[in-house]
Design a protein around this motif. Structure first.
Motif, mmCIF file in Angstrom:
data_model
loop_
_atom_site.group_PDB
_atom_site.id
_atom_site.type_symbol
_atom_site.label_atom_id
_atom_site.label_comp_id
_atom_site.label_asym_id
_atom_site.label_seq_id
_atom_site.Cartn_x
_atom_site.Cartn_y
_atom_site.Cartn_z
ATOM 1 N N GLY A 32 -6.317 14.746 -6.448
ATOM 2 C CA GLY A 32 -7.284 15.019 -7.499
ATOM 3 C C GLY A 32 -6.838 16.047 -8.511
ATOM 4 O O GLY A 32 -7.549 16.291 -9.488
ATOM 5 N N SER A 33 -5.663 16.647 -8.308
ATOM 6 C CA SER A 33 -5.187 17.705 -9.192
ATOM 7 C C SER A 33 -4.096 17.183 -10.122
ATOM 8 O O SER A 33 -3.121 16.584 -9.677
ATOM 9 C CB SER A 33 -4.639 18.866 -8.351
ATOM 10 O OG SER A 33 -4.025 19.841 -9.163
ATOM 11 N N GLY A 34 -4.274 17.408 -11.408
ATOM 12 C CA GLY A 34 -3.249 17.026 -12.372
ATOM 13 C C GLY A 34 -3.395 15.606 -12.868
ATOM 14 O O GLY A 34 -4.451 14.982 -12.759
ATOM 15 N N ASP A 35 -2.305 15.092 -13.402
ATOM 16 C CA ASP A 35 -2.261 13.759 -14.015
ATOM 17 C C ASP A 35 -2.380 12.687 -12.932
ATOM 18 O O ASP A 35 -1.558 12.630 -12.006
ATOM 19 C CB ASP A 35 -0.937 13.618 -14.774
ATOM 20 C CG ASP A 35 -0.839 12.339 -15.575
ATOM 21 O OD1 ASP A 35 -1.879 11.691 -15.808
ATOM 22 O OD2 ASP A 35 0.296 11.984 -15.965
ATOM 23 N N TRP A 36 -3.389 11.811 -13.050
ATOM 24 C CA TRP A 36 -3.698 10.786 -12.047
ATOM 25 C C TRP A 36 -3.225 9.434 -12.564
ATOM 26 O O TRP A 36 -3.644 8.985 -13.628
ATOM 27 C CB TRP A 36 -5.200 10.796 -11.778
ATOM 28 C CG TRP A 36 -5.704 9.795 -10.772
ATOM 29 C CD1 TRP A 36 -4.990 9.042 -9.905
ATOM 30 C CD2 TRP A 36 -7.080 9.467 -10.543
ATOM 31 N NE1 TRP A 36 -5.820 8.256 -9.132
ATOM 32 C CE2 TRP A 36 -7.114 8.502 -9.504
ATOM 33 C CE3 TRP A 36 -8.281 9.899 -11.102
ATOM 34 C CZ2 TRP A 36 -8.308 7.946 -9.037
ATOM 35 C CZ3 TRP A 36 -9.478 9.358 -10.633
ATOM 36 C CH2 TRP A 36 -9.478 8.391 -9.606
ATOM 37 N N HIS A 60 -8.914 5.731 -15.395
ATOM 38 C CA HIS A 60 -9.543 5.989 -14.105
ATOM 39 C C HIS A 60 -10.946 6.548 -14.324
ATOM 40 O O HIS A 60 -11.118 7.566 -14.999
ATOM 41 C CB HIS A 60 -8.723 7.006 -13.300
ATOM 42 C CG HIS A 60 -7.381 6.517 -12.900
ATOM 43 N ND1 HIS A 60 -7.137 5.915 -11.690
ATOM 44 C CD2 HIS A 60 -6.185 6.529 -13.551
ATOM 45 C CE1 HIS A 60 -5.864 5.594 -11.600
ATOM 46 N NE2 HIS A 60 -5.257 5.948 -12.717
ATOM 47 N N ARG A 61 -11.923 5.891 -13.737
ATOM 48 C CA ARG A 61 -13.308 6.353 -13.835
ATOM 49 C C ARG A 61 -13.797 6.675 -12.427
ATOM 50 O O ARG A 61 -13.781 5.817 -11.556
ATOM 51 C CB ARG A 61 -14.195 5.287 -14.485
ATOM 52 C CG ARG A 61 -13.754 4.908 -15.900
ATOM 53 C CD ARG A 61 -14.674 3.872 -16.518
ATOM 54 N NE ARG A 61 -14.208 3.434 -17.821
ATOM 55 C CZ ARG A 61 -14.525 4.016 -18.976
ATOM 56 N NH1 ARG A 61 -15.312 5.086 -18.976
ATOM 57 N NH2 ARG A 61 -14.072 3.557 -20.121
ATOM 58 N N LEU A 76 -20.000 5.934 -14.621
ATOM 59 C CA LEU A 76 -18.882 5.322 -15.325
ATOM 60 C C LEU A 76 -18.314 4.121 -14.584
ATOM 61 O O LEU A 76 -17.800 3.187 -15.197
ATOM 62 C CB LEU A 76 -17.775 6.354 -15.552
ATOM 63 C CG LEU A 76 -18.073 7.458 -16.571
ATOM 64 C CD1 LEU A 76 -16.959 8.484 -16.573
ATOM 65 C CD2 LEU A 76 -18.276 6.879 -17.963
ATOM 66 N N LEU A 77 -18.425 4.130 -13.234
ATOM 67 C CA LEU A 77 -17.861 3.034 -12.454
ATOM 68 C C LEU A 77 -18.518 1.698 -12.783
ATOM 69 O O LEU A 77 -17.900 0.653 -12.653
ATOM 70 C CB LEU A 77 -18.003 3.318 -10.959
ATOM 71 C CG LEU A 77 -16.922 4.206 -10.352
ATOM 72 C CD1 LEU A 77 -17.181 4.407 -8.870
ATOM 73 C CD2 LEU A 77 -15.544 3.618 -10.558
ATOM 74 N N ARG A 78 -19.763 1.729 -13.204
ATOM 75 C CA ARG A 78 -20.435 0.471 -13.540
ATOM 76 C C ARG A 78 -19.812 -0.171 -14.772
ATOM 77 O O ARG A 78 -20.007 -1.360 -15.019
ATOM 78 C CB ARG A 78 -21.932 0.719 -13.760
ATOM 79 C CG ARG A 78 -22.699 1.051 -12.485
ATOM 80 C CD ARG A 78 -24.192 0.947 -12.704
ATOM 81 N NE ARG A 78 -24.672 1.976 -13.629
ATOM 82 C CZ ARG A 78 -25.113 3.176 -13.239
ATOM 83 N NH1 ARG A 78 -25.114 3.495 -11.961
ATOM 84 N NH2 ARG A 78 -25.536 4.053 -14.130
ATOM 85 N N ARG A 79 -19.075 0.617 -15.547
ATOM 86 C CA ARG A 79 -18.482 0.091 -16.779
ATOM 87 C C ARG A 79 -16.955 0.093 -16.739
ATOM 88 O O ARG A 79 -16.299 -0.157 -17.739
ATOM 89 C CB ARG A 79 -18.955 0.922 -17.974
ATOM 90 C CG ARG A 79 -20.459 0.972 -18.126
ATOM 91 C CD ARG A 79 -20.856 1.611 -19.454
ATOM 92 N NE ARG A 79 -20.366 2.977 -19.579
ATOM 93 C CZ ARG A 79 -21.006 4.048 -19.103
ATOM 94 N NH1 ARG A 79 -22.139 3.889 -18.431
ATOM 95 N NH2 ARG A 79 -20.510 5.259 -19.278
ATOM 96 N N ASN A 103 -10.158 -1.620 -8.037
ATOM 97 C CA ASN A 103 -11.281 -1.046 -7.294
ATOM 98 C C ASN A 103 -12.318 -0.399 -8.210
ATOM 99 O O ASN A 103 -11.965 0.229 -9.209
ATOM 100 C CB ASN A 103 -10.779 0.031 -6.329
ATOM 101 C CG ASN A 103 -9.971 -0.527 -5.178
ATOM 102 O OD1 ASN A 103 -10.470 -0.693 -4.080
ATOM 103 N ND2 ASN A 103 -8.705 -0.826 -5.441
ATOM 104 N N GLN A 104 -13.570 -0.528 -7.811
ATOM 105 C CA GLN A 104 -14.672 0.250 -8.375
ATOM 106 C C GLN A 104 -15.209 1.122 -7.249
ATOM 107 O O GLN A 104 -16.146 0.754 -6.545
ATOM 108 C CB GLN A 104 -15.779 -0.650 -8.923
ATOM 109 C CG GLN A 104 -15.458 -1.302 -10.247
ATOM 110 C CD GLN A 104 -16.614 -2.117 -10.798
ATOM 111 O OE1 GLN A 104 -17.491 -2.545 -10.061
ATOM 112 N NE2 GLN A 104 -16.606 -2.348 -12.095
ATOM 113 N N GLY A 105 -14.559 2.262 -7.025
ATOM 114 C CA GLY A 105 -14.905 3.111 -5.899
ATOM 115 C C GLY A 105 -14.014 2.809 -4.705
ATOM 116 O O GLY A 105 -13.381 1.758 -4.628
ATOM 117 N N LEU A 106 -13.982 3.732 -3.740
ATOM 118 C CA LEU A 106 -13.081 3.624 -2.612
ATOM 119 C C LEU A 106 -13.349 2.365 -1.802
ATOM 120 O O LEU A 106 -14.470 2.146 -1.336
ATOM 121 C CB LEU A 106 -13.219 4.862 -1.721
ATOM 122 C CG LEU A 106 -12.239 4.973 -0.564
ATOM 123 C CD1 LEU A 106 -10.808 5.085 -1.079
ATOM 124 C CD2 LEU A 106 -12.580 6.172 0.319
#
Length: 350
Positions: free
Chosen positions: A58-62, A99-100, A105-108, A132-135
Protein backbone atom coordinates in the motif's frame (compact mmCIF):
# COMPACT_ATOMS: atom_id res chain seq x y z
CA UNK A 1 27.02 -19.73 -13.99
CA UNK A 2 27.64 -21.51 -10.68
CA UNK A 3 25.32 -24.20 -9.38
CA UNK A 4 23.29 -22.97 -6.44
CA UNK A 5 23.53 -24.50 -3.00
CA UNK A 6 21.16 -23.46 -0.27
CA UNK A 7 22.30 -22.70 3.26
CA UNK A 8 21.27 -26.19 4.35
CA UNK A 9 22.47 -28.07 1.28
CA UNK A 10 20.71 -28.64 -2.03
CA UNK A 11 17.13 -28.07 -0.86
CA UNK A 12 15.36 -25.19 0.85
CA UNK A 13 15.39 -21.46 0.30
CA UNK A 14 18.00 -20.25 -2.15
CA UNK A 15 17.51 -16.48 -1.91
CA UNK A 16 15.09 -13.61 -1.90
CA UNK A 17 14.26 -12.60 -5.47
CA UNK A 18 12.60 -9.28 -4.67
CA UNK A 19 12.94 -6.62 -1.99
CA UNK A 20 15.57 -4.16 -0.69
CA UNK A 21 18.78 -4.16 -2.68
CA UNK A 22 17.32 -6.58 -5.22
CA UNK A 23 14.41 -5.04 -7.11
CA UNK A 24 13.76 -1.72 -5.36
CA UNK A 25 15.63 0.11 -8.14
CA UNK A 26 12.90 -1.13 -10.50
CA UNK A 27 10.26 0.39 -8.21
CA UNK A 28 9.44 -3.14 -7.02
CA UNK A 29 10.34 -3.02 -3.34
CA UNK A 30 7.19 -5.00 -2.49
CA UNK A 31 5.67 -7.52 -4.88
CA UNK A 32 4.37 -11.09 -5.12
CA UNK A 33 3.58 -14.06 -7.42
CA UNK A 34 6.31 -14.36 -10.11
CA UNK A 35 5.15 -16.98 -12.62
CA UNK A 36 8.15 -17.51 -14.89
CA UNK A 37 8.98 -18.79 -18.38
CA UNK A 38 12.04 -18.72 -20.59
CA UNK A 39 11.56 -16.40 -23.56
CA UNK A 40 12.76 -17.07 -27.09
CA UNK A 41 15.84 -14.87 -26.52
CA UNK A 42 16.95 -17.11 -23.62
CA UNK A 43 16.07 -14.71 -20.81
CA UNK A 44 13.77 -15.52 -17.92
CA UNK A 45 10.54 -13.51 -17.86
CA UNK A 46 8.64 -13.27 -14.56
CA UNK A 47 5.25 -11.63 -14.04
CA UNK A 48 4.34 -10.15 -10.66
CA UNK A 49 1.11 -9.04 -9.05
CA UNK A 50 0.38 -6.00 -6.88
CA UNK A 51 3.69 -4.14 -6.77
CA UNK A 52 4.61 -1.14 -4.61
CA UNK A 53 7.64 1.14 -4.61
CA UNK A 54 7.36 1.73 -0.84
CA UNK A 55 8.53 -0.52 1.98
CA UNK A 56 5.17 -2.19 2.71
CA UNK A 57 1.93 -3.13 0.98
CA UNK A 58 0.00 0.00 0.00
CA UNK A 59 3.01 2.33 0.16
CA UNK A 60 4.26 4.18 -2.89
CA UNK A 61 3.57 3.64 -6.58
CA UNK A 62 1.03 0.79 -7.05
CA UNK A 63 1.11 -1.27 -10.28
CA UNK A 64 -0.03 -4.69 -11.45
CA UNK A 65 0.93 -6.66 -13.42
CA UNK A 66 4.62 -5.91 -13.93
CA UNK A 67 7.41 -7.82 -15.65
CA UNK A 68 11.03 -8.38 -14.63
CA UNK A 69 13.54 -10.01 -16.99
CA UNK A 70 16.76 -11.78 -16.06
CA UNK A 71 18.82 -14.94 -15.99
CA UNK A 72 18.94 -18.18 -14.01
CA UNK A 73 16.84 -21.33 -13.68
CA UNK A 74 15.80 -24.03 -11.24
CA UNK A 75 19.31 -24.71 -9.94
CA UNK A 76 21.10 -21.45 -10.72
CA UNK A 77 20.56 -18.03 -9.13
CA UNK A 78 17.93 -15.80 -10.68
CA UNK A 79 19.03 -12.21 -11.18
CA UNK A 80 16.68 -9.60 -12.64
CA UNK A 81 18.53 -7.21 -14.93
CA UNK A 82 15.78 -5.21 -16.60
CA UNK A 83 12.05 -4.57 -16.58
CA UNK A 84 9.41 -5.23 -19.20
CA UNK A 85 6.49 -2.96 -19.96
CA UNK A 86 8.30 -0.42 -22.11
CA UNK A 87 10.90 0.89 -19.64
CA UNK A 88 13.86 -1.37 -18.91
CA UNK A 89 14.81 0.68 -15.83
CA UNK A 90 11.43 0.81 -14.06
CA UNK A 91 8.79 -1.93 -13.80
CA UNK A 92 5.82 -0.11 -15.24
CA UNK A 93 2.31 -1.49 -15.28
CA UNK A 94 1.90 -3.49 -18.49
CA UNK A 95 -1.22 -1.63 -19.58
CA UNK A 96 -3.03 1.45 -18.38
CA UNK A 97 -5.87 1.41 -15.87
CA UNK A 98 -6.47 3.24 -12.62
CA UNK A 99 -6.45 1.31 -9.33
CA UNK A 100 -9.61 2.10 -7.40
CA UNK A 101 -9.68 0.94 -3.79
CA UNK A 102 -12.62 2.69 -2.11
CA UNK A 103 -16.07 0.97 -2.18
CA UNK A 104 -17.72 3.86 -4.00
CA UNK A 105 -15.11 4.02 -6.73
CA UNK A 106 -15.11 0.24 -7.20
CA UNK A 107 -18.62 0.38 -8.63
CA UNK A 108 -17.21 2.44 -11.50
CA UNK A 109 -13.83 0.81 -11.95
CA UNK A 110 -11.45 -1.98 -11.03
CA UNK A 111 -9.17 -2.35 -8.05
CA UNK A 112 -6.38 -4.39 -9.60
CA UNK A 113 -5.44 -6.87 -12.33
CA UNK A 114 -3.73 -10.02 -11.05
CA UNK A 115 -1.65 -12.22 -13.39
CA UNK A 116 -2.38 -15.95 -13.47
CA UNK A 117 0.42 -17.41 -15.57
CA UNK A 118 2.70 -16.91 -18.55
CA UNK A 119 2.82 -19.23 -21.56
CA UNK A 120 5.36 -19.46 -24.35
CA UNK A 121 4.55 -20.91 -27.76
CA UNK A 122 7.39 -20.48 -30.25
CA UNK A 123 8.55 -16.87 -30.14
CA UNK A 124 5.33 -15.60 -28.56
CA UNK A 125 4.45 -15.06 -24.90
CA UNK A 126 0.90 -15.04 -23.57
CA UNK A 127 -0.33 -13.71 -20.24
CA UNK A 128 -3.63 -14.60 -18.62
CA UNK A 129 -4.83 -12.08 -16.03
CA UNK A 130 -7.79 -11.63 -13.64
CA UNK A 131 -9.57 -8.27 -13.44
CA UNK A 132 -10.87 -7.58 -9.92
CA UNK A 133 -13.35 -5.27 -8.22
CA UNK A 134 -12.13 -5.79 -4.67
CA UNK A 135 -10.11 -8.65 -3.20
CA UNK A 136 -10.88 -12.00 -4.87
CA UNK A 137 -13.94 -10.53 -6.65
CA UNK A 138 -13.12 -11.33 -10.27
CA UNK A 139 -15.29 -9.56 -12.87
CA UNK A 140 -13.62 -11.00 -15.97
CA UNK A 141 -10.31 -12.52 -17.14
CA UNK A 142 -8.35 -11.77 -20.29
CA UNK A 143 -5.35 -12.73 -22.41
CA UNK A 144 -2.50 -10.52 -23.59
CA UNK A 145 0.30 -11.26 -26.04
CA UNK A 146 3.95 -10.21 -26.37
CA UNK A 147 6.01 -10.66 -29.51
CA UNK A 148 9.18 -9.04 -28.13
CA UNK A 149 10.07 -11.31 -25.19
CA UNK A 150 7.89 -9.51 -22.62
CA UNK A 151 8.78 -5.88 -23.29
CA UNK A 152 5.42 -4.85 -24.77
CA UNK A 153 1.94 -6.39 -24.63
CA UNK A 154 -1.28 -6.20 -26.62
CA UNK A 155 -4.78 -7.42 -25.77
CA UNK A 156 -6.10 -10.25 -27.94
CA UNK A 157 -9.55 -8.73 -28.33
CA UNK A 158 -13.15 -9.25 -27.30
CA UNK A 159 -13.10 -13.04 -27.68
CA UNK A 160 -10.12 -13.19 -25.30
CA UNK A 161 -12.23 -11.70 -22.49
CA UNK A 162 -13.70 -14.51 -20.37
CA UNK A 163 -16.65 -14.11 -17.96
CA UNK A 164 -15.82 -14.58 -14.29
CA UNK A 165 -18.71 -17.03 -13.94
CA UNK A 166 -17.49 -19.30 -16.74
CA UNK A 167 -17.76 -22.94 -15.63
CA UNK A 168 -19.33 -21.82 -12.34
CA UNK A 169 -16.27 -19.75 -11.46
CA UNK A 170 -13.72 -22.53 -12.00
CA UNK A 171 -12.04 -20.71 -14.94
CA UNK A 172 -10.62 -17.65 -13.18
CA UNK A 173 -7.07 -18.49 -12.05
CA UNK A 174 -5.21 -20.29 -14.87
CA UNK A 175 -2.02 -22.16 -15.51
CA UNK A 176 -1.06 -23.51 -18.92
CA UNK A 177 1.63 -25.09 -21.04
CA UNK A 178 2.11 -26.16 -24.64
CA UNK A 179 2.66 -29.73 -25.81
CA UNK A 180 4.61 -29.53 -29.07
CA UNK A 181 4.02 -33.24 -29.67
CA UNK A 182 0.23 -33.05 -30.02
CA UNK A 183 -0.08 -29.32 -30.77
CA UNK A 184 -2.43 -28.42 -27.88
CA UNK A 185 -2.18 -25.86 -25.10
CA UNK A 186 -3.50 -27.41 -21.88
CA UNK A 187 -5.16 -25.10 -19.36
CA UNK A 188 -5.85 -26.03 -15.73
CA UNK A 189 -7.85 -23.52 -13.70
CA UNK A 190 -9.74 -22.84 -10.49
CA UNK A 191 -11.50 -19.94 -8.79
CA UNK A 192 -9.61 -17.04 -7.25
CA UNK A 193 -11.14 -17.65 -3.82
CA UNK A 194 -8.99 -20.67 -2.85
CA UNK A 195 -12.12 -22.75 -2.17
CA UNK A 196 -12.44 -24.79 -5.36
CA UNK A 197 -10.87 -27.75 -7.12
CA UNK A 198 -9.51 -27.79 -10.66
CA UNK A 199 -10.86 -28.14 -14.18
CA UNK A 200 -8.99 -28.91 -17.42
CA UNK A 201 -9.36 -27.42 -20.91
CA UNK A 202 -7.33 -27.34 -24.12
CA UNK A 203 -7.00 -25.06 -27.14
CA UNK A 204 -4.89 -24.82 -30.28
CA UNK A 205 -2.26 -22.04 -30.09
CA UNK A 206 -3.76 -20.21 -33.05
CA UNK A 207 -7.10 -20.02 -31.21
CA UNK A 208 -5.87 -18.90 -27.77
CA UNK A 209 -7.68 -15.58 -28.19
CA UNK A 210 -11.04 -17.18 -29.10
CA UNK A 211 -12.93 -18.50 -26.08
CA UNK A 212 -15.35 -20.41 -28.33
CA UNK A 213 -12.53 -22.73 -29.48
CA UNK A 214 -11.62 -24.07 -26.02
CA UNK A 215 -12.58 -27.65 -25.21
CA UNK A 216 -13.22 -28.91 -21.68
CA UNK A 217 -12.47 -32.30 -20.11
CA UNK A 218 -15.33 -34.19 -18.48
CA UNK A 219 -15.80 -37.91 -17.79
CA UNK A 220 -12.92 -38.90 -20.08
CA UNK A 221 -14.00 -36.83 -23.09
CA UNK A 222 -13.41 -33.40 -24.57
CA UNK A 223 -16.48 -31.25 -25.09
CA UNK A 224 -18.40 -28.18 -23.91
CA UNK A 225 -18.79 -29.25 -20.26
CA UNK A 226 -16.04 -29.23 -17.62
CA UNK A 227 -15.81 -31.68 -14.75
CA UNK A 228 -13.81 -31.15 -11.57
CA UNK A 229 -10.65 -33.25 -11.91
CA UNK A 230 -9.47 -33.09 -8.28
CA UNK A 231 -10.67 -35.30 -5.40
CA UNK A 232 -13.46 -33.99 -3.12
CA UNK A 233 -12.27 -31.59 -0.43
CA UNK A 234 -9.09 -30.60 -2.28
CA UNK A 235 -8.90 -26.83 -2.93
CA UNK A 236 -6.31 -24.70 -4.70
CA UNK A 237 -5.03 -21.16 -5.13
CA UNK A 238 -2.16 -20.14 -7.44
CA UNK A 239 -1.34 -22.83 -10.00
CA UNK A 240 1.61 -24.03 -12.07
CA UNK A 241 1.45 -26.59 -14.91
CA UNK A 242 4.65 -27.40 -16.79
CA UNK A 243 5.80 -30.15 -19.14
CA UNK A 244 9.34 -31.01 -18.09
CA UNK A 245 12.07 -31.91 -20.59
CA UNK A 246 11.68 -35.59 -19.69
CA UNK A 247 8.11 -35.46 -21.05
CA UNK A 248 6.42 -35.74 -17.65
CA UNK A 249 3.92 -33.08 -16.64
CA UNK A 250 3.95 -31.47 -13.19
CA UNK A 251 0.85 -29.77 -11.83
CA UNK A 252 0.62 -27.95 -8.53
CA UNK A 253 0.96 -24.67 -6.69
CA UNK A 254 -0.72 -23.44 -3.53
CA UNK A 255 -2.73 -26.32 -2.06
CA UNK A 256 -5.04 -24.22 0.11
CA UNK A 257 -6.80 -27.22 1.68
CA UNK A 258 -3.44 -28.29 3.19
CA UNK A 259 -1.74 -24.88 3.69
CA UNK A 260 1.19 -26.11 1.61
CA UNK A 261 2.72 -26.11 -1.83
CA UNK A 262 1.65 -29.36 -3.47
CA UNK A 263 2.50 -31.07 -6.77
CA UNK A 264 1.54 -34.13 -8.80
CA UNK A 265 3.58 -35.71 -11.60
CA UNK A 266 1.43 -36.78 -14.55
CA UNK A 267 1.97 -38.75 -17.73
CA UNK A 268 -0.53 -36.38 -19.37
CA UNK A 269 -2.86 -33.57 -18.22
CA UNK A 270 -5.80 -35.96 -18.67
CA UNK A 271 -4.36 -38.42 -16.12
CA UNK A 272 -6.68 -39.29 -13.24
CA UNK A 273 -5.53 -37.00 -10.43
CA UNK A 274 -7.18 -39.17 -7.80
CA UNK A 275 -4.63 -41.89 -8.65
CA UNK A 276 -1.61 -39.62 -8.28
CA UNK A 277 -0.14 -38.69 -4.87
CA UNK A 278 0.34 -35.04 -3.96
CA UNK A 279 3.90 -34.25 -2.88
CA UNK A 280 4.19 -31.31 -0.47
CA UNK A 281 7.79 -30.06 -0.52
CA UNK A 282 7.08 -26.70 1.18
CA UNK A 283 4.73 -26.38 4.16
CA UNK A 284 3.00 -23.41 5.72
CA UNK A 285 3.62 -22.61 9.37
CA UNK A 286 3.22 -19.94 12.04
CA UNK A 287 5.64 -17.00 12.02
CA UNK A 288 7.48 -18.31 15.06
CA UNK A 289 7.91 -21.71 13.42
CA UNK A 290 9.67 -20.62 10.24
CA UNK A 291 12.61 -22.60 8.88
CA UNK A 292 13.26 -21.68 5.26
CA UNK A 293 16.16 -24.11 4.97
CA UNK A 294 13.71 -26.78 6.10
CA UNK A 295 10.97 -25.53 3.73
CA UNK A 296 8.69 -24.14 6.46
CA UNK A 297 7.30 -20.75 5.41
CA UNK A 298 4.73 -18.54 7.14
CA UNK A 299 1.89 -17.15 5.00
CA UNK A 300 3.20 -18.79 1.86
CA UNK A 301 1.52 -18.95 -1.54
CA UNK A 302 2.43 -19.08 -5.23
CA UNK A 303 4.79 -21.98 -5.85
CA UNK A 304 5.50 -21.53 -9.58
CA UNK A 305 7.74 -24.11 -11.25
CA UNK A 306 10.97 -22.83 -12.78
CA UNK A 307 12.54 -23.68 -16.14
CA UNK A 308 15.30 -26.28 -15.93
CA UNK A 309 13.56 -28.32 -13.22
CA UNK A 310 14.28 -32.06 -13.07
CA UNK A 311 12.47 -34.87 -11.29
CA UNK A 312 14.14 -37.57 -9.17
CA UNK A 313 17.07 -35.25 -8.45
CA UNK A 314 17.84 -33.84 -5.02
CA UNK A 315 17.05 -30.14 -5.23
CA UNK A 316 16.29 -30.52 -8.92
CA UNK A 317 13.01 -28.59 -8.95
CA UNK A 318 12.95 -24.82 -8.63
CA UNK A 319 10.02 -22.92 -7.15
CA UNK A 320 9.07 -19.25 -6.94
CA UNK A 321 7.39 -18.78 -3.56
CA UNK A 322 5.53 -15.72 -2.24
CA UNK A 323 5.23 -14.57 1.36
CA UNK A 324 3.04 -11.80 2.78
CA UNK A 325 2.71 -10.81 6.40
CA UNK A 326 -0.82 -9.45 6.10
CA UNK A 327 -0.78 -8.03 9.63
CA UNK A 328 1.95 -5.44 8.99
CA UNK A 329 2.44 -5.40 5.20
CA UNK A 330 6.05 -6.66 5.25
CA UNK A 331 7.54 -9.05 4.31
CA UNK A 332 5.72 -9.00 1.01
CA UNK A 333 8.23 -10.63 -1.30
CA UNK A 334 9.14 -13.45 -3.67
CA UNK A 335 11.75 -16.12 -2.96
CA UNK A 336 13.56 -18.86 -4.89
CA UNK A 337 13.49 -22.40 -3.47
CA UNK A 338 14.96 -25.74 -4.47
CA UNK A 339 13.01 -28.91 -3.69
CA UNK A 340 12.95 -32.57 -4.64
CA UNK A 341 10.01 -34.16 -6.48
CA UNK A 342 9.77 -37.82 -7.39
CA UNK A 343 8.31 -38.97 -10.68
CA UNK A 344 5.38 -41.04 -9.41
CA UNK A 345 3.69 -41.67 -12.77
CA UNK A 346 4.70 -45.35 -12.64
CA UNK A 347 3.06 -45.74 -9.22
CA UNK A 348 -0.53 -45.48 -10.45
CA UNK A 349 -2.67 -48.18 -8.90
CA UNK A 350 -4.31 -50.63 -11.30
Amino acid sequence: MALLRTAGGLTGKVKDLTGPGLTDHFGAMCTDLGATVRAADGNLVSVFGDTFSGNRVGSGDWRSPVILIGTGDATHPIEYRQAGGGDVRYARQLWHYRHRSSPGLLRRGISTVIPSDLLRVGDTLYLHAMVNQGLHNVVWTEIWQSDDNGHSWRHLGKQAKFPAGLYSGYAQCWTWDYDAEDGWVYVVSTGFQRNKGLILRRVRPEHIGDQSRYQAWCDGEWGPEAGVITPPGETWGELSLRRFDCGTWVLGGFLSSAYALGYRTLAHPTSNLADMPVQRPVLGCAWDGEDHDGCLVAQLYGGYLLPGSRLDTVGGVGLVVSQWNTAVGWPYKVMQFRVTLRNTTAEVSV
